[in-house]
Write an enzyme that holds these catalytic residues in place. Structure first.
Site, PDB file in Angstrom:
ATOM      1  CD  GLU A 145       2.877  -5.427   5.119  1.00  0.00           C
ATOM      2  OE1 GLU A 145       3.829  -6.247   5.019  1.00  0.00           O
ATOM      3  OE2 GLU A 145       3.060  -4.213   5.263  1.00  0.00           O
ATOM      4  CB  THR A 163      -2.559   0.999   7.404  1.00  0.00           C
ATOM      5  OG1 THR A 163      -1.976   0.001   6.567  1.00  0.00           O
ATOM      6  CG2 THR A 163      -1.888   2.335   7.157  1.00  0.00           C
ATOM      7  CD  GLU A 191       8.966  -5.499  -0.150  1.00  0.00           C
ATOM      8  OE1 GLU A 191       9.039  -6.073   0.943  1.00  0.00           O
ATOM      9  OE2 GLU A 191       8.543  -4.336  -0.269  1.00  0.00           O
ATOM     10  CG  ASP A 237      -1.177  -1.026   0.787  1.00  0.00           C
ATOM     11  OD1 ASP A 237      -1.452   0.171   0.659  1.00  0.00           O
ATOM     12  OD2 ASP A 237      -0.027  -1.453   0.977  1.00  0.00           O
TER      13      ASP A 237
END
Ligand code: NAG
Ligand code: NAG
Ligand code: NAG
Length: 596
Positions: free
Chosen positions: A497, A583, A437, A319
């Site tokens: 996210e 992040t 998830e 990611d």
């Protein structure tokens, strides 16, 4: 005549020279920029106090010439945020009450941490126990610093600052530290708190430099590639180090922002130099991998060979290596086209091999980032994308939206919206209003025409389990909703996210539906995760009253609650035109070009 012409030439040349000097002049004034020099308030670290200092540990593989941070390119980056109109009194009242609810829940969780686990990494939200999975350096506290500041909790912020000297990077609760996690949580946390509080608290920059010097030692290998799972006690003792052959691409590819910011703030180029060496390898390898444009999830840092592995994803373990490309471009003020090129190549490959439209009963026009395997021989156009949908992958909508603005590609904003709608679809259609998830969906054969076909869905469900069961029984047992093939991991561990991308898209488009949808996400999460002490991860979001796990990772307060807070704030609180988020949701100050 001749000499006259020479004179004229001399005059012209002088004028040209003066003009060139004039153009150069503002650049010469760079020293005025706060990012370019160490804070004047910064007292030098006392290296002769008889204590251990990472900056004094000798490097076995010395760097002889450091690449310095390039100067920001003037006014190259377009405005990112939407021009928000004035709000009505009614919508302001709604917004403020939501803002208050987010802050109230943050305060609750922070209090739980402070009372039970102060200076530990995490509080266990059911038992009140303390956990130290990140070295025992107060991960939750450091991760929460900038959120405290944003929420105006200055008293708690000051108290935290005064405790910083109790965090000792010379002792560690672990044998091996994760260099990437340490970078994004601690280094990012200190730097953002320093930036956000206007550079007033030099202790924060001290701490950042201290941990930066520690992490820098992980780069002390023959090819200067870092060790990402690092035995720092051996390193401190002078052990010879080599970069590993097997390394996760996210762990080696997402340290650029933090190290660059540390160089900008400290004036020492070595941190930027260290990560730029990594990205030069990414650049050199990008078109040689089994899916050109992307780097596989596992790379070989010892031999600088990223072409061996065949598994590709932009979800977990990969990611942020992708996320950091446009963000590093931003932090450098557009000074390095290399990051633009890296991102363009990656996005092209994502559109071709990673993004897919799932089959849904409502024929929703949405996208998810899936995964793809390549043997290196099959033409990339013929590779089949697996319909995986990970919560970790939900950052993609925000990345694509941000980059669409930064690189001025309006068409990509549509792709970004579809990605954000994908994760919103998952939240809005799942049992408890929360995305799990990991799950699997059925990619459409033709993304432009994707009719719902129940028989096809059943076939896909049937095909993805080893032992046979009648499909309706399977669907009931697994609590599959139409469109879901498999729910591989039913947890929700308080991850950020999805709201991260909703937040970024909102700041860019101003779409007023997004805060309303964010509010529903927030209510679903809080209603299910609240404990007496804080908030807890959920073990199975497909059942009513999901069982809670005794765990609250530091990103709940560092990221998830922060993004919920920011989507209900005034849009100029941590504007995307001034900051770039790492992040772990730590905002780093972008170089300003207003001096031009
Ligand atoms: C937490 O958020 C909920 C909304 O989901 C709100 O009703 C509640 O008052 C908040 N808690 C606190 C302590 O503010
Ligand atoms: C990789 O290929 C793309 C074209 O797809 C090109 O634009 C880019 O410059 C190439 N990168 C390198 C490092 O050669
Ligand atoms: C499910 O798949 C099995 C083979 O794995 C096949 O024998 C069976 O007919 C399929 N059943 C349905 C309902 O599709």
């Amino acid at each position: 005549m001749f000499s006259n012409r020479r004179k004229r030439l001399a005059v012209i040349l002088s004028l040209v020279l003066i003009f060139v000097l004039y153009l150069q002049w503002p650049a010469a004034q760079d020293a005025r920029l706060s990012w370019a020099r160490p804070s004047p308030a910064l007292p030098q670290e006392n290296l002769e106090d008889g204590k251990f200092h990472w900056s004094k540990v000798p490097q076995q593989y010395q760097v002889t010439s450091f690449r310095s941070v390039p100067k920001p390119f003037r006014s190259k980056i377009p405005k990112i945020q939407h021009a928000f109109p004035a709000e009505s009194a009614k919508s302001r009242a709604i917004r403020l009450s939501r803002l208050q609810a987010v802050k109230g829940n943050f305060t609750h969780a922070f209090k739980g941490y402070a009372e039970h686990s102060w200076l530990h990494d995490e509080v266990a939200p059911l038992s009140g126990n303390s956990l130290d999975p990140f070295g025992g350096w107060a991960a939750t506290l450091v991760d929460s610093l900038d959120t405290l500041w944003m929420m105006g909790m200055h008293e708690e912020f000051e108290r935290a600052i005064h405790s910083l000297d109790k965090i000792d990077f010379n002792t560690c609760s672990l044998e091996e530290i994760n260099v990437f996690e340490t970078t994004i949580r601690y280094l990012g946390g200190f730097l953002a708190a320093y930036d956000l509080s206007g550079g007033k608290y030099s202790a924060l920059l001290h701490k950042a430099t201290e941990i930066g010097d520690m992490l820098y030692k992980a780069f002390d290998t023959p090819n200067r590639m870092p060790i990402t799972r690092w035995n720092f006690k051996d390193a401190a003792g002078g052990a010879i180090q080599t970069a590993p052959e097997v390394i996760l691409v996210a762990e080696i590819g997402s340290m650029t922002l933090e190290f660059t910011r540390l160089s900008q703030l400290s004036g020492n180029p070595k941190y930027f130099d260290a990560v730029q060496r990594i990205m030069d390898v990414f650049y050199e390898q990008q078109n040689r991998t089994k899916v050109p444009g992307l780097w596989p999830v596992v790379v070989n840092a010892r031999d600088l060979d990223f072409t061996g592995h065949g598994g590709f994803t932009i979800g977990g373990m990969a990611d942020s290596a992708f996320e950091y490309l446009p963000k590093q471009y931003l932090l450098l003020g557009g000074a390095m086209e290399q990051y633009h090129e890296l991102y363009d190549g990656a996005l092209k490959a994502m559109k071709r091999n990673i993004f897919y439209r799932p089959t849904t009963p409502t024929q929703a026009d949405i996208l998810f980032p899936g995964v793809v395997d390549s043997d290196g021989k099959t033409p990339v156009d013929e590779l089949v994308t697996e319909g995986k949908a990970e919560h970790l992958g939900c950052f993609a909508g925000g990345m694509v939206a941000l980059a669409a603005k930064v690189f001025n590609n309006p068409a990509d904003l549509l792709t970004a919206k579809k990605l954000v709608e994908g994760c919103l679809w998952a939240y809005e259609s799942m049992h408890q209003g929360i995305m799990p998830e990991i799950m699997h969906l059925l990619p459409c054969e033709d993304p432009s025409n994707c009719p719902w076909d129940e028989a096809k869905w059943h076939d896909a469900v049937n095909a993805s389990y080893e032992e046979w069961l009648p499909t309706p029984v399977r669907v009931e047992n697994e609590r599959l909703l139409p469109g879901l093939i498999k729910i591989d991991d039913r947890r929700y561990i308080l991850r950020p996210e999805a709201i991260e991308s909703v937040f970024i898209l909102y700041r860019i488009t101003g779409d007023p539906a997004l805060p309303d949808r964010a509010w529903r996400m927030f209510n679903s999460i809080v209603a299910n995760s609240l404990t007496d002490i804080a908030h807890a991860a959920l073990d199975d979001i497909t059942v009513p009253n999901p069982p809670k796990a005794d765990s609250m990772e530091s990103f709940w307060m560092a990221e998830t609650l922060k993004y919920f807070y920011l989507i209900f704030s005034e849009p100029d609180l941590v504007s995307l035109d001034e900051y770039v988020f790492n992040t772990e949701a730590h905002p780093l100050r972008r170089p300003t070009t207003s001096w031009w």
